[in-house]
Design an enzyme around this catalytic site. Structure first.
Site, short mmCIF file in Angstrom:
data_model
loop_
_atom_site.label_atom_id
_atom_site.label_comp_id
_atom_site.label_asym_id
_atom_site.label_seq_id
_atom_site.Cartn_x
_atom_site.Cartn_y
_atom_site.Cartn_z
N ARG A 1 45.01 16.73 -18.36
CA ARG A 1 45.93 16.94 -19.48
C ARG A 1 45.78 15.85 -20.55
O ARG A 1 46.61 15.75 -21.45
CB ARG A 1 47.38 16.98 -18.99
N LYS A 2 44.74 15.05 -20.47
CA LYS A 2 44.49 14.01 -21.48
C LYS A 2 43.78 14.64 -22.67
O LYS A 2 42.60 14.40 -22.93
CB LYS A 2 43.68 12.87 -20.87
N THR A 3 44.55 15.44 -23.38
CA THR A 3 44.02 16.19 -24.52
C THR A 3 44.69 15.73 -25.81
O THR A 3 45.72 15.05 -25.79
CB THR A 3 44.25 17.69 -24.33
#
Length: 279
Positions: free
Chosen positions: A124-126
């Protein structure tokens, strides 16, 4: 799905309230040209930008296509003003997405030097507002999206365990989710992997361990899962690079997740050119 609202916000940010630069009359054609080798992605978003502006996309390659420097990945025709207005947004989006896809493909190929069983996954490191584009780019590169958002799976992380304790956290969340929702537990010590499985984890994330430690944890987890008589997946994560993927792929894990696929991917270099081709 790329919405008109997304495209409108991108264009508003770039065009501003008074665009003099692109007040160019007449009709023109344009093409998006790769300046380096890679994997194409984000072309659905680039197409949406031009569609919104009333510019016709006459040709485009599919996301996931392996491209070489000099390849034309998209062609358009329409009013010169609108072609020029869409140019920078389309290039930025496609370049970023293609960079993510290209980095993902390199990681997948690195894993395949060891075997075909380990999945390469994103996290989820977007970039806020661009998650859909980045996650689709990961798929274009041959990777797995992992969780699209918090609703897709419960992940019991270090802060949850700090607040509730491992067993209590798993029990609490198990009571609050659908039977179809998986629970993943993050552990930082090999001995906690079988404990997480016994608590009811469907997936155990082996976080920030070197390859040798990861292998010990995966072995302990596999032994405990066999005793429990059910499958528990092992995932390795934390500081894994494309270069170290093969080392982790030999440890017995099922998944290698890498935040760097999205947060550290360099954009693929594209150039947008208008007018007669070859000049």
């Amino acid at each position: 799905m790329i919405t008109d609202a997304q495209v409108e916000s991108w264009l508003r940010e770039d065009v501003g309230h008074h665009d003099v630069t692109n007040q160019v009359p007449g009709e023109t054609s344009g093409r998006l040209v790769a300046k380096e080798d890679g994997v194409a992605a984000g072309l659905d978003a680039a197409t949406a930008v031009f569609d919104y502006l009333g510019v016709t996309v006459t040709e485009r390659v599919d996301d996931g296509t392996v491209i070489d420097a000099g390849d034309v990945v998209l062609r358009v025709e329409g009013p010169a003003r609108e072609v020029l207005r869409g140019e920078r947004v389309a290039v930025n989006i496609a370049g970023h997405a293609s960079g993510v896809a290209s980095r993902t493909r390199r990681a997948v190929e690195a894993a395949r030097t060891v075997g075909n069983d380990v999945r390469i996954a994103a996290t989820r490191k977007t970039t806020p507002g661009l998650r859909g584009i980045e996650k689709r780019a990961v798929v274009a590169g041959g990777g797995d999206t992992h969780r699209l958002d918090l609703s897709h799976m419960v992940m019991v992380k270090d802060n949850h365990i700090e607040e509730l304790g491992l067993d209590a956290a798993v029990e609490r969340f198990r009571e609050r989710v659908s039977f179809a929702t998986k629970i993943e537990v993050e552990v930082e010590e090999p001995g906690d992997a079988p404990r997480a499985a016994a608590a009811g984890a469907d997936v155990v994330l082996l976080d920030n361990m070197d390859p040798a430690t990861t292998e010990r944890a995966a072995d302990l987890l596999a032994e405990r899962a066999a005793e429990l008589g059910r499958e528990v997946l092992a995932e390795a994560s934390g500081g894994i690079t494309v270069e170290t993927v093969p080392d982790y792929a030999t440890t017995g894990v099922d998944v290698i997740s890498m935040g760097s696929l999205t947060h550290s991917a360099a954009s693929l270099d594209y150039s947008f050119r208008t007018g007669v081709e070859g000049k």
